[in-house]
Design a protein around this motif. Structure first.
Motif, PDB file in Angstrom:
ATOM      1  N   UNK A   1      -2.454  30.096   4.904  1.00 36.44           N
ATOM      2  CA  UNK A   1      -3.062  29.584   6.130  1.00 36.44           C
ATOM      3  C   UNK A   1      -2.756  28.103   6.295  1.00 36.44           C
ATOM      4  N   UNK A   2      -2.967  27.328   5.232  1.00 38.86           N
ATOM      5  CA  UNK A   2      -2.760  25.879   5.327  1.00 38.86           C
ATOM      6  C   UNK A   2      -1.285  25.547   5.556  1.00 38.86           C
ATOM      7  N   UNK A   3      -0.387  26.294   4.908  1.00 39.34           N
ATOM      8  CA  UNK A   3       1.023  26.019   5.069  1.00 39.34           C
ATOM      9  C   UNK A   3       1.474  26.307   6.503  1.00 39.34           C
ATOM     10  N   UNK A   4       1.035  27.416   7.062  1.00 34.35           N
ATOM     11  CA  UNK A   4       1.422  27.755   8.429  1.00 34.35           C
ATOM     12  C   UNK A   4       0.769  26.803   9.430  1.00 34.35           C
ATOM     13  N   UNK A   5      -0.466  26.432   9.187  1.00 35.00           N
ATOM     14  CA  UNK A   5      -1.115  25.458  10.059  1.00 35.00           C
ATOM     15  C   UNK A   5      -0.359  24.132  10.037  1.00 35.00           C
ATOM     16  N   UNK A   6       0.033  23.703   8.839  1.00 35.28           N
ATOM     17  CA  UNK A   6       0.797  22.467   8.737  1.00 35.28           C
ATOM     18  C   UNK A   6       2.092  22.535   9.511  1.00 35.28           C
ATOM     19  N   UNK A   7       2.755  23.693   9.474  1.00 37.61           N
ATOM     20  CA  UNK A   7       4.017  23.835  10.200  1.00 37.61           C
ATOM     21  C   UNK A   7       3.784  23.758  11.700  1.00 37.61           C
ATOM     22  N   UNK A   8       2.773  24.464  12.223  1.00 42.26           N
ATOM     23  CA  UNK A   8       2.502  24.415  13.657  1.00 42.26           C
ATOM     24  C   UNK A   8       2.053  23.017  14.078  1.00 42.26           C
ATOM     25  N   UNK A   9       1.283  22.332  13.226  1.00 39.47           N
ATOM     26  CA  UNK A   9       0.853  20.980  13.550  1.00 39.47           C
ATOM     27  C   UNK A   9       2.041  20.025  13.600  1.00 39.47           C
ATOM     28  N   UNK A  10       3.027  20.224  12.731  1.00 38.62           N
ATOM     29  CA  UNK A  10       4.214  19.381  12.779  1.00 38.62           C
ATOM     30  C   UNK A  10       4.982  19.616  14.072  1.00 38.62           C
ATOM     31  N   UNK A  11       5.079  20.887  14.492  1.00 33.60           N
ATOM     32  CA  UNK A  11       5.799  21.184  15.721  1.00 33.60           C
ATOM     33  C   UNK A  11       5.110  20.572  16.937  1.00 33.60           C
ATOM     34  N   UNK A  12       3.779  20.491  16.905  1.00 30.67           N
ATOM     35  CA  UNK A  12       3.011  19.925  18.025  1.00 30.67           C
ATOM     36  C   UNK A  12       2.697  18.449  17.832  1.00 30.67           C
ATOM     37  N   UNK A  13       3.185  17.871  16.729  1.00 29.45           N
ATOM     38  CA  UNK A  13       3.046  16.439  16.461  1.00 29.45           C
ATOM     39  C   UNK A  13       1.583  16.011  16.441  1.00 29.45           C
ATOM     40  N   UNK A  14       0.771  16.765  15.743  1.00 28.66           N
ATOM     41  CA  UNK A  14      -0.631  16.401  15.540  1.00 28.66           C
ATOM     42  C   UNK A  14      -0.872  16.277  14.048  1.00 28.66           C
ATOM     43  N   UNK A  15      -1.724  15.308  13.666  1.00 29.40           N
ATOM     44  CA  UNK A  15      -1.995  15.094  12.251  1.00 29.40           C
ATOM     45  C   UNK A  15      -3.439  15.379  11.889  1.00 29.40           C
ATOM     46  N   UNK A  16      -4.265  15.782  12.837  1.00 32.08           N
ATOM     47  CA  UNK A  16      -5.665  16.116  12.570  1.00 32.08           C
ATOM     48  C   UNK A  16      -5.935  17.534  13.027  1.00 32.08           C
ATOM     49  N   UNK A  17      -6.681  18.269  12.187  1.00 37.15           N
ATOM     50  CA  UNK A  17      -6.982  19.659  12.503  1.00 37.15           C
ATOM     51  C   UNK A  17      -7.852  19.773  13.747  1.00 37.15           C
ATOM     52  N   UNK A  18      -8.732  18.799  13.974  1.00 37.77           N
ATOM     53  CA  UNK A  18      -9.579  18.833  15.168  1.00 37.77           C
ATOM     54  C   UNK A  18      -8.740  18.723  16.438  1.00 37.77           C
ATOM     55  N   UNK A  19      -7.690  17.869  16.408  1.00 39.12           N
ATOM     56  CA  UNK A  19      -6.814  17.741  17.575  1.00 39.12           C
ATOM     57  C   UNK A  19      -6.050  19.040  17.828  1.00 39.12           C
ATOM     58  N   UNK A  20      -5.621  19.674  16.741  1.00 45.53           N
ATOM     59  CA  UNK A  20      -4.890  20.925  16.918  1.00 45.53           C
ATOM     60  C   UNK A  20      -5.800  22.032  17.444  1.00 45.53           C
ATOM     61  N   UNK A  21      -7.070  22.045  17.010  1.00 43.05           N
ATOM     62  CA  UNK A  21      -8.014  23.032  17.534  1.00 43.05           C
ATOM     63  C   UNK A  21      -8.215  22.848  19.034  1.00 43.05           C
ATOM     64  N   UNK A  22      -8.293  21.590  19.488  1.00 42.74           N
ATOM     65  CA  UNK A  22      -8.407  21.351  20.933  1.00 42.74           C
ATOM     66  C   UNK A  22      -7.139  21.798  21.664  1.00 42.74           C
ATOM     67  N   UNK A  23      -5.994  21.600  21.023  1.00 45.77           N
ATOM     68  CA  UNK A  23      -4.739  22.054  21.632  1.00 45.77           C
ATOM     69  C   UNK A  23      -4.737  23.581  21.788  1.00 45.77           C
ATOM     70  N   UNK A  24      -5.260  24.292  20.793  1.00 49.29           N
ATOM     71  CA  UNK A  24      -5.348  25.750  20.896  1.00 49.29           C
ATOM     72  C   UNK A  24      -6.243  26.176  22.053  1.00 49.29           C
ATOM     73  N   UNK A  25      -7.314  25.429  22.295  1.00 45.68           N
ATOM     74  CA  UNK A  25      -8.198  25.766  23.407  1.00 45.68           C
ATOM     75  C   UNK A  25      -7.525  25.529  24.757  1.00 45.68           C
ATOM     76  N   UNK A  26      -6.701  24.484  24.839  1.00 44.74           N
ATOM     77  CA  UNK A  26      -6.060  24.155  26.109  1.00 44.74           C
ATOM     78  C   UNK A  26      -4.851  25.048  26.384  1.00 44.74           C
ATOM     79  N   UNK A  27      -4.168  25.486  25.345  1.00 46.60           N
ATOM     80  CA  UNK A  27      -2.948  26.284  25.519  1.00 46.60           C
ATOM     81  C   UNK A  27      -3.094  27.600  24.747  1.00 46.60           C
ATOM     82  N   UNK A  28      -3.583  28.643  25.394  1.00 49.17           N
ATOM     83  CA  UNK A  28      -3.784  29.926  24.687  1.00 49.17           C
ATOM     84  C   UNK A  28      -2.499  30.503  24.108  1.00 49.17           C
ATOM     85  N   UNK A  29      -1.329  30.174  24.716  1.00 43.38           N
ATOM     86  CA  UNK A  29      -0.091  30.721  24.175  1.00 43.38           C
ATOM     87  C   UNK A  29       0.203  30.201  22.771  1.00 43.38           C
ATOM     88  N   UNK A  30      -0.367  29.033  22.422  1.00 47.07           N
ATOM     89  CA  UNK A  30      -0.183  28.514  21.064  1.00 47.07           C
ATOM     90  C   UNK A  30      -0.923  29.384  20.056  1.00 47.07           C
TER      91      UNK A  30
END
Length: 989
Positions: free
Chosen positions: A254-283
């Protein structure tokens, strides 16, 4: 003694910043780059765009000829400021360095150390790129980066999929920018590429990863600063969007895949990535697909399939009824390779018996894209690395771009989306293959999934797991068959595992020979069997049926006076449930039956219970072994012992009183002797078991010692071979070999040039600055009449059979202005050619003459002349027609109209040509019957005669017209044409 303190200091562990430095060093990204034909320009462009402080280590593997020394390190060193080294065996990786494989040598990575080996090939095609990338995925999961550049073949496709499956990032060169696009296109088609970019774009992306967040090097982990809540939030979003709960999946994955998706979306905080998931359901969909691992291949671990042929298939097909189908299930089937591999293995085993055997195969997965590929049964050419030529010929059909599963094999498979944790399983399976799925589940889900597999299997069915998987806490459900290949067999247990789903079989799918329900809703019963059941329940002794592990499988009658559950964890072990006093006698009786006695009976055994002490009789019987599982079963019966018959009554009370005190001690002594005898038997049994166990441990210890000695000997041999290899490499690096390789390369280049000029069908002449002929092709001899003696002669001294009065001036124009020259010229025999003059440039971009080519265009010239003549003839024919006539294109726009049309309908040429027919005359031609003719009738018919159209024109009044139309098309026209003839029949009957 004086040297001990330094020794202690050397052994002490590093502290503070040193620990952090070592930890960061262990986590630096490793970039594996594979290239082949045309890969040198791409490699140079990639390295030229990278700075020298990325913090990454670069390993380059290219298909190089083992017969020549490689110049690749020297060529790449000119384009980068990073050190470029040729790889050596045992060389440790260092960040900001570039390592290049020696020619024809296999290069792999293990614990950040390079290892060289003999290159292996498959059907003449090297696979060194796949081997490097595969070792990166295994040795550096999460921080491995794979790059595939220009090349031919499919090498690297499997390696990129392995890196992506291990949580790494993958790149492929954009096919349009590659000199040879086969390798990057194969990787893209296989679905193992995250980014498709040109070499400069790949360099920019690598730079972003290098200077991005620390998550690029280490996966995020929940902590007390709110990350745990953010992770739960991500799981909730995934559960809502995809319907899958990933909370109990393996945390590292889980952590490895999350890290990979966060790198692709250029986010370094899990909270920011969670907000990105809410804004873009396709992610959410993309993250869910990444969490579902799709690393598979045909015949992965080939030895496992041989084990199936040896252990599983002979067992399952022994004494099998002809009408019973063989059913197999592959949960987590991904793109279907495992299902098809098992079917191929099964068909090869059956051979000629296939015609009389029914086979049903089921593949399930959570990923719809993966299932779609499995259903399509189409795979890239790279699968040839996993399949023998015989299997490719028999079970696959070669098509453009890959291989397709043969229809007869595809028809045996059913693929469906299923969550094995929550959805109902299949049933009556002979084999379940769930390889490398349980490793991604935590123990909670494993404990839930394995009972589902136990439920789905037939008695004696087999479960196949991955090399790193075991049944764990469900060992009571499966017995181990093959430890090496993780092959298990279903046990017959006394309870059915609790399954949290409900399933009702549809009426249409019930077995044909199943008894129909009775009219009153209750199943019909055989009176004789019912009578037997009542008699056994009322008069038969109570008992239990147990297996070899002494687990109770079935209770018969009322066993409460003899068995009771103990406090604590529930258990159905017989010895743990018997009442006090029965354990020793019962164990001894069972051991005796297990040694070969079919029936053992113990009488007058004392039992202590709630009603006080009493005596019972025990009986242990051996039942027939199961034909499917080869297990033995035992029937244990309990019955109350009859009270001993009382002695003859004494003649007087004095005699009874006199004998009573002497009889009691004698009975007690007899009881004690019986207990002592039983204890001795039990002790003897334990001693024998202990001796057997000791012998087994001693044998295992000797085998371990022998294996250790063999490993030590092998290690010494490897060390010696390593030293010899290093010495040989040093001796081979000499100046003479370098010069010899240069001569061979020049010779090969000259041969290639001669063959190229000899095989081309274009007349080509190469001229120097002084207009002297340097070289010409054989076609120039046929067209210009040049001979070998003309080499070195000036162009001014030759007379060509062409009409070229200004050839010398044209050559001077090309050399002086550096502009190409092209003209159509005619030979004296009437043949037409296209003369082209181009500047001749050296490698350092200096002008050194002219290249003259003559292309044969005689046939094209005559074809164009004939086409022009035909066009003029058709135009004249249209203009001389007395009736109005139109030519329309496929969009119903007017291409041609004759003068009769302009005169009859009072329109001008400017407002007619190029206009849709419905807009002519300010829309007066927008007539419904005309639309019916052009849009519905004519597309279905090539031609139509005398189609009547009546319409009121604004200027002409009411007109009645006969339309004749024909639709023509062909390669000469390039598109469709409609010919429309109009005859005015107004006033005619």
């Amino acid at each position: 003694m004086s040297k001990k303190p330094p020794a202690r200091k050397h052994r002490s562990a590093p502290r503070g910043g040193e620990v952090e430095r070592i930890a960061l060093l262990d986590r630096f990204p490793v970039v594996g780059i594979g290239a082949s034909a045309g890969g040198l320009p791409a490699l140079q462009a990639l390295l030229e765009s990278l700075p020298s402080d990325t913090g990454m280590a670069f390993i380059i593997v290219q298909h190089l000829s083992p017969d020549h020394e490689s110049l690749l390190p020297a060529l790449l060193a000119l384009r980068t400021s990073m050190p470029v080294l040729e790889a050596r065996d045992g060389l440790a990786l260092t960040p900001d360095h570039v390592y290049v494989n020696p020619p024809g040598i296999r290069l792999t990575l293990e614990r950040d150390t390079l290892h060289l080996g003999k290159a292996r090939s498959l059907r003449g095609k090297p696979r060194i790129i796949d081997e490097l990338l595969g070792s990166l995925a295994e040795s550096a999961p999460g921080r491995a980066i794979g790059v595939i550049l220009s090349g031919t073949g499919t090498d690297g496709t499997r390696g990129l999929r392995a890196i992506r499956g291990a949580g790494g990032t993958t790149f492929a060169q954009e096919p349009a920018s590659a000199g040879f696009d086969a390798m990057p296109r194969s990787a893209i088609d296989a679905g193992g590429v995250d980014h498709v970019l040109p070499p400069e774009g790949i360099a920019a992306a690598l730079l972003r990863l290098a200077h991005g967040p620390r998550a690029a090097l280490a996966p995020p982990a929940p902590s007390s600063d709110g990350s745990e809540q953010d992770l739960s939030r991500v799981f909730q979003l995934l559960r809502t969007r995809t319907g899958v709960d990933f909370a109990h999946y393996k945390p590292s994955t889980i952590h490895r895949r999350l890290g990979q998706r966060m790198r692709l979306r250029r986010t370094d905080r899990l909270a920011d990535y969670a907000r990105y998931l809410e804004e873009y359901p396709e992610e959410c969909e993309a993250l869910g697909q990444d969490l579902l691992i799709h690393v598979t291949s045909f015949f992965r671990d080939p030895e496992t399939f041989e084990a199936l042929k040896q252990h599983v298939l002979p067992e399952r097909f022994r004494d099998r009824s002809p009408g019973q189908p063989f059913r197999l299930w592959v949960p987590g089937c991904s793109t279907g390779e495992e299902v098809y591999s098992l079917l191929i293995c099964l068909l090869e085993y059956l051979g000629e018996e296939l015609a009389t055997t029914s086979i049903q195969a089921f593949g399930t997965d959570l990923s719809e894209p993966a299932l779609a590929q499995a259903r399509a049964a189409f795979y890239p050419e790279s699968i040839a690395a996993d399949l023998s030529p015989e299997r490719l010929r028999r079970f696959f059909v070669r098509t453009e771009g890959g291989y397709r599963i043969h229809k007869s094999l595809r028809d045996l498979c059913i693929f469906a989306r299923q969550n094995v944790v929550a959805d109902p399983p299949f049933s009556r399976m002979d084999l379940i293959s769930c390889r490398n799925v349980l490793i991604y589940l935590d123990p909670v889900l494993q404990k839930k999934v394995l009972p589902v597999f136990h439920y789905a299997l037939n008695p004696g069915g087999y479960l196949l797991l991955g090399t790193s998987e075991t049944v764990g806490a469900s060992a009571d459900l499966f017995s181990l068959v093959d430890r090496r290949h993780k092959l298990y067999r279903k046990k017959s247990v006394s309870y059915r595992p609790h399954l949290s789903f409900t399933y009702q079989e549809p009426v249409a799918e019930r077995h044909e020979d199943a008894p129909p329900p009775s009219r009153r809703g209750a199943p019909e019963r055989d009176p004789q069997r019912e009578a037997d059941r009542l008699v056994l329940a009322s008069y038969g002794p109570p008992g239990v049926i147990i297996n070899d592990a002494l687990e109770i499988l079935h209770f018969r009658g009322h066993t409460g006076p003899y068995l009771e559950p103990l406090p604590g964890a529930a258990s159905l072990n017989l010895l743990k449930m018997v009442r006090e006093g029965l354990a020793l006698e019962l164990r001894a009786a069972i051991r005796e039956v297990q040694r070969g006695t079919s029936r053992v009976r113990k009488e007058q055994v004392r039992v202590s219970g709630g009603e006080g002490e009493r005596r019972i009789n025990l009986e242990v019987n051996l039942l027939q072994a199961s034909s499917s599982t080869r297990e033995h079963y035992y029937l244990v019966l309990f019955e109350e012992a009859p009270e001993p018959s009382p002695s003859a009554p004494p003649r007087g009370t004095r005699a009874q009183a006199a004998r009573g005190p002497r009889a009691a001690p004698r009975q007690e002594a007899e009881r004690l002797r019986e207990e002592l005898r039983t204890a001795r038997q039990h002790l003897q049994t334990l001693l024998q078991e202990q001796e057997t166990t000791s012998e087994q441990l001693r044998a295992a210890h000797e085998e371990a010692q022998s294996s250790n000695e063999e490993l030590q000997s092998t290690n010494e041999e490897l060390e010696t071979a390593k030293e010899e290899l290093q010495s040989t490499n040093e001796e081979l690096t000499t100046l003479n070999e370098e010069l010899q390789n240069r001569n061979l390369e020049l010779s090969q280049l000259n041969s290639d040039l001669n063959n190229l000029l000899g095989s081309t069908q274009i007349a080509t002449v190469m001229l120097g600055d002084d207009l002297r002929i340097r070289r010409f092709t054989p076609m120039a001899h046929e067209v210009l009449g040049l001979t070998a003696g003309d080499v070195g002669r000036s162009l001014r001294d030759l007379h060509f059979p062409l009409e070229l009065p200004d050839l010398e001036r044209a050559v001077s124009q090309v050399t002086g202005q550096l502009l190409p020259f092209e003209r159509e010229v005619r030979a004296r025999d009437g043949h037409w050619y296209s003369l082209r003059l181009r500047p001749y440039k050296t490698l350092d971009n200096k002008l050194d003459g002219v290249v003259m080519t003559l292309l044969d265009i005689d046939r094209l010239k005559h074809s164009l002349d004939e086409a022009h003549q035909a066009n003029e003839y058709a135009q004249a024919l249209v203009e001389t027609m007395r009736e109005p006539f139109l030519v329309l294109d496929s969009h119903l726009q007017v291409l041609t109209a004759n003068p009769s049309f302009y005169a009859a309908f009072q329109v001008t040429e400017a407002r007619t040509l190029g206009q849709p027919i419905y807009q002519l005359g300010n829309g007066q031609w927008n007539v419904p019957p005309l639309r019916l003719l052009l849009e519905e009738i004519l597309p279905r018919n090539t031609r139509l005669h005398d189609f009547v159209v009546e319409h009121d024109f604004e200027l002409l009044g009411h007109r009645r017209m006969l339309l004749n139309a024909r639709r023509i098309s062909g390669r000469e026209l390039g598109t469709q044409r409609i010919l429309l003839s109009i005859t005015d029949v107004t006033g005619q009957t």
